[in-house]
Design a protein around this motif. Sequence first.
Motif, PDB file in Angstrom:
ATOM      1  N   CYS A 121      16.489  31.797 -10.655  1.00 30.77           N
ATOM      2  CA  CYS A 121      17.315  31.193  -9.611  1.00 30.77           C
ATOM      3  C   CYS A 121      18.344  30.290 -10.277  1.00 30.77           C
ATOM      4  O   CYS A 121      18.010  29.524 -11.185  1.00 30.77           O
ATOM      5  CB  CYS A 121      16.437  30.380  -8.657  1.00 30.77           C
ATOM      6  N   LEU A 122      19.586  30.362  -9.836  1.00 31.08           N
ATOM      7  CA  LEU A 122      20.645  29.489 -10.322  1.00 31.08           C
ATOM      8  C   LEU A 122      21.001  28.501  -9.226  1.00 31.08           C
ATOM      9  O   LEU A 122      21.335  28.904  -8.102  1.00 31.08           O
ATOM     10  CB  LEU A 122      21.875  30.299 -10.727  1.00 31.08           C
ATOM     11  N   ALA A 132      27.530  28.573  -9.230  1.00 31.83           N
ATOM     12  CA  ALA A 132      26.444  29.466  -8.822  1.00 31.83           C
ATOM     13  C   ALA A 132      26.997  30.661  -8.049  1.00 31.83           C
ATOM     14  O   ALA A 132      26.616  31.811  -8.296  1.00 31.83           O
ATOM     15  CB  ALA A 132      25.419  28.711  -7.990  1.00 31.83           C
ATOM     16  N   MET A 133      27.913  30.394  -7.113  1.00 31.44           N
ATOM     17  CA  MET A 133      28.483  31.482  -6.326  1.00 31.44           C
ATOM     18  C   MET A 133      29.405  32.370  -7.167  1.00 31.44           C
ATOM     19  O   MET A 133      29.463  33.595  -6.974  1.00 31.44           O
ATOM     20  CB  MET A 133      29.249  30.918  -5.132  1.00 31.44           C
ATOM     21  N   TYR A 134      30.100  31.784  -8.114  1.00 24.43           N
ATOM     22  CA  TYR A 134      30.947  32.577  -9.002  1.00 24.43           C
ATOM     23  C   TYR A 134      30.084  33.476  -9.891  1.00 24.43           C
ATOM     24  O   TYR A 134      30.412  34.645 -10.120  1.00 24.43           O
ATOM     25  CB  TYR A 134      31.811  31.660  -9.854  1.00 24.43           C
ATOM     26  N   THR A 135      28.965  32.946 -10.353  1.00 20.94           N
ATOM     27  CA  THR A 135      28.053  33.737 -11.185  1.00 20.94           C
ATOM     28  C   THR A 135      27.472  34.905 -10.397  1.00 20.94           C
ATOM     29  O   THR A 135      27.303  36.004 -10.937  1.00 20.94           O
ATOM     30  CB  THR A 135      26.929  32.837 -11.733  1.00 20.94           C
ATOM     31  N   CYS A 139      27.739  38.273 -12.669  1.00 22.12           N
ATOM     32  CA  CYS A 139      26.676  38.728 -13.570  1.00 22.12           C
ATOM     33  C   CYS A 139      25.390  38.979 -12.811  1.00 22.12           C
ATOM     34  O   CYS A 139      25.209  38.507 -11.693  1.00 22.12           O
ATOM     35  CB  CYS A 139      26.504  37.753 -14.732  1.00 22.12           C
ATOM     36  N   ASP A 140      24.476  39.730 -13.431  1.00 24.65           N
ATOM     37  CA  ASP A 140      23.244  40.152 -12.753  1.00 24.65           C
ATOM     38  C   ASP A 140      21.996  39.472 -13.287  1.00 24.65           C
ATOM     39  O   ASP A 140      20.888  39.964 -13.106  1.00 24.65           O
ATOM     40  CB  ASP A 140      23.093  41.672 -12.862  1.00 24.65           C
ATOM     41  N   ARG A 169      22.481  42.903  -5.882  1.00 25.97           N
ATOM     42  CA  ARG A 169      22.267  42.302  -4.569  1.00 25.97           C
ATOM     43  C   ARG A 169      21.241  41.184  -4.704  1.00 25.97           C
ATOM     44  O   ARG A 169      20.084  41.439  -5.055  1.00 25.97           O
ATOM     45  CB  ARG A 169      21.756  43.355  -3.582  1.00 25.97           C
ATOM     46  N   PRO A 170      21.635  39.928  -4.421  1.00 24.29           N
ATOM     47  CA  PRO A 170      20.680  38.820  -4.543  1.00 24.29           C
ATOM     48  C   PRO A 170      19.539  38.932  -3.535  1.00 24.29           C
ATOM     49  O   PRO A 170      19.702  39.514  -2.463  1.00 24.29           O
ATOM     50  CB  PRO A 170      21.538  37.576  -4.244  1.00 24.29           C
ATOM     51  N   ASP A 171      18.402  38.363  -3.898  1.00 27.56           N
ATOM     52  CA  ASP A 171      17.280  38.298  -2.959  1.00 27.56           C
ATOM     53  C   ASP A 171      17.619  37.401  -1.777  1.00 27.56           C
ATOM     54  O   ASP A 171      17.258  37.707  -0.638  1.00 27.56           O
ATOM     55  CB  ASP A 171      16.031  37.751  -3.653  1.00 27.56           C
ATOM     56  N   CYS A 172      18.277  36.266  -2.054  1.00 30.40           N
ATOM     57  CA  CYS A 172      18.637  35.330  -0.997  1.00 30.40           C
ATOM     58  C   CYS A 172      19.580  34.271  -1.558  1.00 30.40           C
ATOM     59  O   CYS A 172      19.641  34.057  -2.779  1.00 30.40           O
ATOM     60  CB  CYS A 172      17.405  34.670  -0.374  1.00 30.40           C
TER      61      CYS A 172
END
Length: 237
Positions: A121-122, A132-135, A139-140, A169-172
């Motif tokens: 988690c970032l 965090a949103m830019y990452t 990147c994955d 696709r992020p988990d959340c």
Amino acid sequence: MTKSRLEEMTLWNHRITIRFPEEISETNAGLPFVWENVFQGNGEDVWNRLEELNAPDHVLVTIGGLDFDQELSPWPAEAVFKGQPDFRGGADAYMDILVDHIMPEVISALGSKGIRPSYHCLAGYSMAGLFAMYTLCRCDAFQRFVSGSGSLWYPGFVEKMKETEFPRRPDCVYLSLGGKESKTNHPLMSQSESRTQEVKEILKSRGIPVTFEKNPGNHFREPDLRLAKGIRWVLTR
């Protein structure tokens, strides 16, 4: 959360503080790794808040010694306040350092103690929330994200996010903001809430679980608690 242990190291000219449960067993050897970029401090206040919130066991890795305007800004932009330096757009270079160097060394160090990551988690506040949103867009390496009062008003960011295909696709995703942050005449800061809502809608439109929480006060009220609330939320999904 159980009693914790603390380790410190310096990697790539950044101060790294690692907190993790004191008791490691087969049942908790695989833990979420939370990576937190900070303007000041070493993560102690956030860790204490997480204990108060009864967050699940995890590893908290706090990265300090950052030049926020340089290392966390996605591209060059003018300063928002007179007398401050311009943003220089070093996020991609710092992201490479974090993902390719800092993360592997920390993971290896904890691996020798029998601790392995279950996911990453970032998390970050203000410019670190923007990072965090830019990452997420670039990147994955991370599966879950926390942007506490993120600087999502940053010139061109929302537009860039709309046209970007995410590497995974992020988990959340957890977003938050202070209720008074947009109550200003500043042309960028006044967009804090509308821009955060736009990011939420972008994520929702792509089927990503996302929540947006408004907190009492302005940008500077209880940042440690706000960030801890976001981290706890993603840890319990």
